[in-house]
Design a protein around this motif. Structure first.
Motif, PDB file in Angstrom:
ATOM      1  N   THR A 383       0.910  -1.094   0.008  1.00 46.67           N
ATOM      2  CA  THR A 383       0.173   0.140  -0.010  1.00 46.67           C
ATOM      3  C   THR A 383       0.925   1.218  -0.155  1.00 46.67           C
ATOM      4  N   LEU A 384       0.683   2.085  -0.945  1.00 50.67           N
ATOM      5  CA  LEU A 384       1.408   3.388  -1.277  1.00 50.67           C
ATOM      6  C   LEU A 384       0.408   4.435  -0.656  1.00 50.67           C
ATOM      7  N   GLN A 385       0.988   5.283   0.029  1.00 48.89           N
ATOM      8  CA  GLN A 385       0.266   6.583   0.519  1.00 48.89           C
ATOM      9  C   GLN A 385       1.253   7.874   0.472  1.00 48.89           C
ATOM     10  N   SER A 386       0.418   8.988   0.333  1.00 44.16           N
ATOM     11  CA  SER A 386       1.164  10.532   0.425  1.00 44.16           C
ATOM     12  C   SER A 386       0.499  11.112   1.279  1.00 44.16           C
ATOM     13  N   THR A 387       1.275  12.342   1.639  1.00 52.69           N
ATOM     14  CA  THR A 387       0.785  13.262   2.389  1.00 52.69           C
ATOM     15  C   THR A 387       1.319  14.757   1.929  1.00 52.69           C
ATOM     16  N   PRO A 388       0.754  15.929   1.705  1.00 49.62           N
ATOM     17  CA  PRO A 388       1.227  17.101   1.269  1.00 49.62           C
ATOM     18  C   PRO A 388       1.795  17.916   2.055  1.00 49.62           C
ATOM     19  N   ALA A 389       2.365  18.782   1.624  1.00 50.99           N
ATOM     20  CA  ALA A 389       2.920  19.897   2.679  1.00 50.99           C
ATOM     21  C   ALA A 389       1.637  20.967   2.673  1.00 50.99           C
ATOM     22  N   SER A 390       0.935  21.044   3.481  1.00 47.37           N
ATOM     23  CA  SER A 390      -0.083  21.698   3.587  1.00 47.37           C
ATOM     24  C   SER A 390      -0.014  23.127   4.341  1.00 47.37           C
ATOM     25  N   GLY A 391       1.058  23.255   4.975  1.00 46.70           N
ATOM     26  CA  GLY A 391       1.195  24.252   5.885  1.00 46.70           C
ATOM     27  C   GLY A 391       0.786  23.979   7.173  1.00 46.70           C
ATOM     28  N   ARG A 392       0.862  24.992   8.078  1.00 43.39           N
ATOM     29  CA  ARG A 392       0.529  24.812   9.495  1.00 43.39           C
ATOM     30  C   ARG A 392      -0.890  25.207   9.803  1.00 43.39           C
ATOM     31  N   PHE A 393      -1.812  25.776   8.751  1.00 44.47           N
ATOM     32  CA  PHE A 393      -3.100  26.310   8.937  1.00 44.47           C
ATOM     33  C   PHE A 393      -4.058  25.397   8.399  1.00 44.47           C
ATOM     34  N   THR A 394      -3.742  24.412   7.526  1.00 50.15           N
ATOM     35  CA  THR A 394      -4.671  23.704   6.598  1.00 50.15           C
ATOM     36  C   THR A 394      -4.673  22.214   7.089  1.00 50.15           C
ATOM     37  N   ALA A 395      -5.807  21.884   7.388  1.00 48.28           N
ATOM     38  CA  ALA A 395      -6.044  20.552   8.104  1.00 48.28           C
ATOM     39  C   ALA A 395      -6.057  19.669   6.943  1.00 48.28           C
ATOM     40  N   VAL A 396      -5.583  18.314   7.133  1.00 48.57           N
ATOM     41  CA  VAL A 396      -5.524  17.194   6.227  1.00 48.57           C
ATOM     42  C   VAL A 396      -6.336  16.096   6.765  1.00 48.57           C
ATOM     43  N   THR A 397      -7.361  15.637   6.292  1.00 48.59           N
ATOM     44  CA  THR A 397      -8.205  14.743   7.180  1.00 48.59           C
ATOM     45  C   THR A 397      -7.749  13.405   7.102  1.00 48.59           C
ATOM     46  N   ALA A 398      -6.920  13.197   6.047  1.00 45.66           N
ATOM     47  CA  ALA A 398      -6.607  11.757   5.743  1.00 45.66           C
ATOM     48  C   ALA A 398      -5.399  11.811   4.672  1.00 45.66           C
ATOM     49  N   PRO A 399      -4.665  10.991   4.747  1.00 47.26           N
ATOM     50  CA  PRO A 399      -3.359  10.752   3.514  1.00 47.26           C
ATOM     51  C   PRO A 399      -4.180  10.205   2.281  1.00 47.26           C
ATOM     52  N   THR A 400      -3.533  10.327   1.294  1.00 44.78           N
ATOM     53  CA  THR A 400      -4.085   9.936  -0.071  1.00 44.78           C
ATOM     54  C   THR A 400      -3.368   8.680  -0.404  1.00 44.78           C
ATOM     55  N   THR A 401      -4.318   7.709  -0.499  1.00 45.62           N
ATOM     56  CA  THR A 401      -3.966   6.279  -1.181  1.00 45.62           C
ATOM     57  C   THR A 401      -3.578   6.216  -2.507  1.00 45.62           C
ATOM     58  N   ILE A 402      -2.350   6.170  -2.961  1.00 45.52           N
ATOM     59  CA  ILE A 402      -2.110   6.256  -4.263  1.00 45.52           C
ATOM     60  C   ILE A 402      -2.490   4.818  -4.944  1.00 45.52           C
ATOM     61  N   SER A 403      -2.038   3.586  -4.419  1.00 43.01           N
ATOM     62  CA  SER A 403      -2.062   2.382  -5.022  1.00 43.01           C
ATOM     63  C   SER A 403      -2.331   1.407  -3.831  1.00 43.01           C
ATOM     64  N   THR A 404      -2.876   0.134  -4.044  1.00 40.89           N
ATOM     65  CA  THR A 404      -2.734  -0.950  -3.464  1.00 40.89           C
ATOM     66  C   THR A 404      -2.618  -2.154  -4.204  1.00 40.89           C
ATOM     67  N   SER A 405      -1.387  -2.842  -4.427  1.00 40.23           N
ATOM     68  CA  SER A 405      -1.101  -3.877  -5.298  1.00 40.23           C
ATOM     69  C   SER A 405      -0.518  -5.167  -4.873  1.00 40.23           C
ATOM     70  N   ALA A 406      -0.435  -6.225  -5.487  1.00 44.25           N
ATOM     71  CA  ALA A 406       0.049  -7.238  -4.967  1.00 44.25           C
ATOM     72  C   ALA A 406       1.600  -7.547  -5.761  1.00 44.25           C
ATOM     73  N   TYR A 407       2.494  -7.903  -5.124  1.00 40.05           N
ATOM     74  CA  TYR A 407       3.872  -7.936  -5.673  1.00 40.05           C
ATOM     75  C   TYR A 407       4.443  -9.446  -5.488  1.00 40.05           C
ATOM     76  N   THR A 408       5.141  -9.989  -6.506  1.00 36.25           N
ATOM     77  CA  THR A 408       5.701 -11.181  -6.396  1.00 36.25           C
ATOM     78  C   THR A 408       7.128 -11.031  -5.726  1.00 36.25           C
ATOM     79  N   VAL A 409       7.485 -11.571  -4.549  1.00 37.27           N
ATOM     80  CA  VAL A 409       8.933 -11.429  -4.071  1.00 37.27           C
ATOM     81  C   VAL A 409       9.739 -12.242  -5.012  1.00 37.27           C
ATOM     82  N   SER A 410      11.086 -11.858  -5.323  1.00 37.31           N
ATOM     83  CA  SER A 410      11.913 -12.392  -6.020  1.00 37.31           C
ATOM     84  C   SER A 410      13.212 -12.459  -5.121  1.00 37.31           C
ATOM     85  N   ASN A 411      13.967 -13.478  -4.828  1.00 33.87           N
ATOM     86  CA  ASN A 411      15.060 -13.276  -4.076  1.00 33.87           C
ATOM     87  C   ASN A 411      15.020 -12.511  -2.875  1.00 33.87           C
ATOM     88  N   GLY A 412      13.771 -12.754  -2.121  1.00 35.46           N
ATOM     89  CA  GLY A 412      13.635 -11.843  -1.116  1.00 35.46           C
ATOM     90  C   GLY A 412      13.308 -10.521  -1.262  1.00 35.46           C
TER      91      GLY A 412
END
Length: 576
Positions: A383-412
């Motif tokens: 799962t990949l998320q991001s959060t912006p530089a909103s400054g100190r007066f702007t509320a950000v109620t939740a981070p943004t979910t960019i993606s949720t993906s399955a990955y195959t593990v290769s050589n660990g």
């Protein structure tokens, strides 16, 4: 902070500038977000843990104000490790605001969220730079401050006296004599009244080897070395590793045993509200072995240095510290391609098989390569998320979910491409088995908790390789009591079985006090085990917790508790 100061780039300039001019200048001197070519890679080696998660850089200067500002609900998820707060009877008027943040008045809230406090003593003065009066005046103030702390018999979270702040330009040599002599005189005055609380210093405005060499040589000769060494890092995180290494070499060359290191102010005005830049600071503090680091104070107090707006709402940067607070287990190695661009910090909780990576400070399309994840299975969910530089007066109620993906593990390992990054934003990568992880964290390592007057230690038989021992103090003195505070998060209000992993090498049953959320005390008994540092034994009890965050204390000594008997070491608690 709110003040003119020296900077690493122009050390002679700051003392002569006005507050507003210097704040602007420091912002201008800070290098802009890097504009390197896209394609940087941050490598995370999950198989290379290097320290327990202790949320080193989650602290703040003047983070709290009276009347529970900001709200506990905004602080608990951050796992605030430590704070620097003004002296009892504070006179400072930060940025023209009324005096506030008195260390003893905010102590109940700091305790509720598991945070220790350094007390910044010269903040009893109303002016900055501090306006020296006389030695009689200063020593009378020292007596008053230490006496007030000693009389606050329910306050147990004071972890250090900071004797002065930025003496490399705020000490009045012509009126008070040399700072080295003044340090020794103040140190002895504090120690005459308080023989145990650690002493913190010299709190210089930037790292200055020659200045520190003179100070340390003088303090060693006088027998007044600080227990915690500190300075400020304001504007160039790329220098942190070199500063720590140079300090350790200096210490060794002077024959001084290693001191604990605190960076009790970090990030310049143009950086402190930029989560991508902050990620670079935190990563470098973790790798360098800093024990505590506090966000610098530049604006309003009672906001955890701009992390909270309207007393309880998160800003964009808050989410970076929330992700940091979610980390458990052990910090694992992260290797950036360069020190100036993409960087981050990471943890692995082997009890849940979950990897957390927080990163930023780069633009474009970049890659996070995560190695050593064979134990998570042949396929993982990312799962990949991001959060912006909103400054100190702007509320950000939740981070943004960019993606949720399955990955195959290769050589660990896996490689995750992160497109369209903003250098000012921070990102959170969570890697877990495709089968998922428990819906809430159940095991809490003692070495991840807030530890007061005890010691984090290592053992191959301990869960995650670490534990807390030397929880020894119970002599009726609130300045020396030993205890461990666990900040836990549970999904529903109900009774939970709390299992405690422990060791007790005394040969007889030992006891500790148990309390949660400031409630009534009960006693936990620990039958003897095979020996110290040898784990596997457990005891269980029941705790009635509220939904969400709770603070659980296990104590040898604590206010309103008669005291434990014998001795026990703590490996973990588990809530089921």
């Amino acid at each position: 902070m709110r003040r003119p100061r020296r900077t690493t780039l122009l050390p002679a300039l700051a003392a002569s500038l006005s507050v507003s001019l210097t704040a602007s200048l420091i912002g201008a001197l800070v290098p802009p977000a890097p504009a390197e070519a896209a394609g940087a890679t941050l490598t995370v080696n999950v198989a290379q843990p290097f320290r327990p998660v202790t949320h080193v850089a989650s602290g703040g200067l003047y983070g709290l104000a009276e009347s529970s500002r900001p709200a506990d609900s905004a602080l608990l998820p951050l796992k605030v490790d430590s704070l620097t707060q003004p002296a009892p009877g504070v006179g400072q008027k930060p940025n023209g605001q009324p005096p506030g943040g008195d260390s003893l008045l905010v102590a109940p809230q700091a305790t509720r969220v598991g945070a220790g406090e350094f007390i910044r003593m010269p903040d009893i003065y109303p002016d900055f730079p501090y306006r020296w009066v006389s030695w009689n005046d200063w020593l009378a103030k020292v007596n008053t401050m230490v006496g007030a702390r000693r009389n606050a018999t329910t306050v147990t979270n004071v972890i250090g006296w900071e004797l002065w702040n930025e003496p490399d330009w705020t000490w009045n040599t012509s009126a008070a004599g040399s700072f080295n002599d003044g340090w020794t005189r103040t140190y002895r005055a504090v120690r005459a009244l308080d023989t145990t609380t650690p002493i913190v210093g010299p709190s210089t405005s930037y790292y200055n080897r020659s200045w520190l060499s003179s100070f340390l040589s003088s303090a060693k000769a006088a027998g007044t070395l600080p227990d915690v060494i500190c300075w400020h890092e304001l504007g160039d995180p790329t220098a942190i590793a070199a500063h720590i290494a140079d300090y350790r070499a200096l210490e060794s060359s002077l024959g001084i045993s290693p001191r604990r290191i605190a960076i009790n102010e970090y990030a310049a005005t143009s950086e402190v509200d930029v989560p991508g830049r902050v990620a670079s600071y935190v990563a470098k503090f973790e790798r360098a072995g800093v024990e505590m680091a506090h966000r610098a104070f530049w604006y309003e107090y009672g906001t955890m240095n701009g992390l909270v707006v309207n007393n309880s709402q998160p800003t964009g940067t808050w989410w970076l510290y929330k992700w940091y607070g979610d980390m458990a287990g052990r910090m694992v190695a992260t290797t950036p391609a360069t020190q100036t661009g993409l960087d981050g910090f990471a943890s692995y909780d082997s009890t849940r098989k979950i990897v957390n990576v927080v990163f930023g400070n780069e633009s474009g399309t970049n890659t996070v390569r995560v190695t050593g994840i064979g134990p998570l299975g042949s396929s993982v969910r990312v799962t990949l998320q991001s959060t912006p530089a909103s400054g100190r007066f702007t509320a950000v109620t939740a981070p943004t979910t960019i993606s949720t993906s399955a990955y195959t593990v290769s050589n660990g390992e896996i490689s995750v491409s992160v497109p369209n990054m903003s250098a000012t934003s921070a990102y959170n990568l969570v890697v877990q088995p495709v089968s998922g992880v428990p819906s809430y964290q159940q095991r809490y390592e003692a070495e991840n908790a807030s530890v007061f007057r005890a010691q984090r230690l290592t053992s191959s038989s301990a869960s995650e390789g670490g534990y807390v021992g030397r929880i020894d103090n119970n002599n009726g003195d609130h300045t020396t009591d030993s205890y461990v505070d666990f900040v836990v998060n549970v999904p529903t209000a109900r009774a939970y079985t709390m299992t405690i992993g422990y060791a007790n090498g005394t040969g007889a049953t030992a006891t500790q006090g148990l309390a949660y959320n400031g409630g009534a005390w009960t006693t936990v008994s620990y039958p003897p085990t095979a020996g110290w540092g040898q784990f596997g034994a457990t005891v269980s009890t029941t705790v009635n917790l509220r939904a969400g965050y709770n603070v659980i204390r296990l104590a040898k000594g604590s206010p309103y508790f008669n005291g434990g008997t014998g001795y026990a070491e703590l490996d973990y608690i588990q809530l089921t």
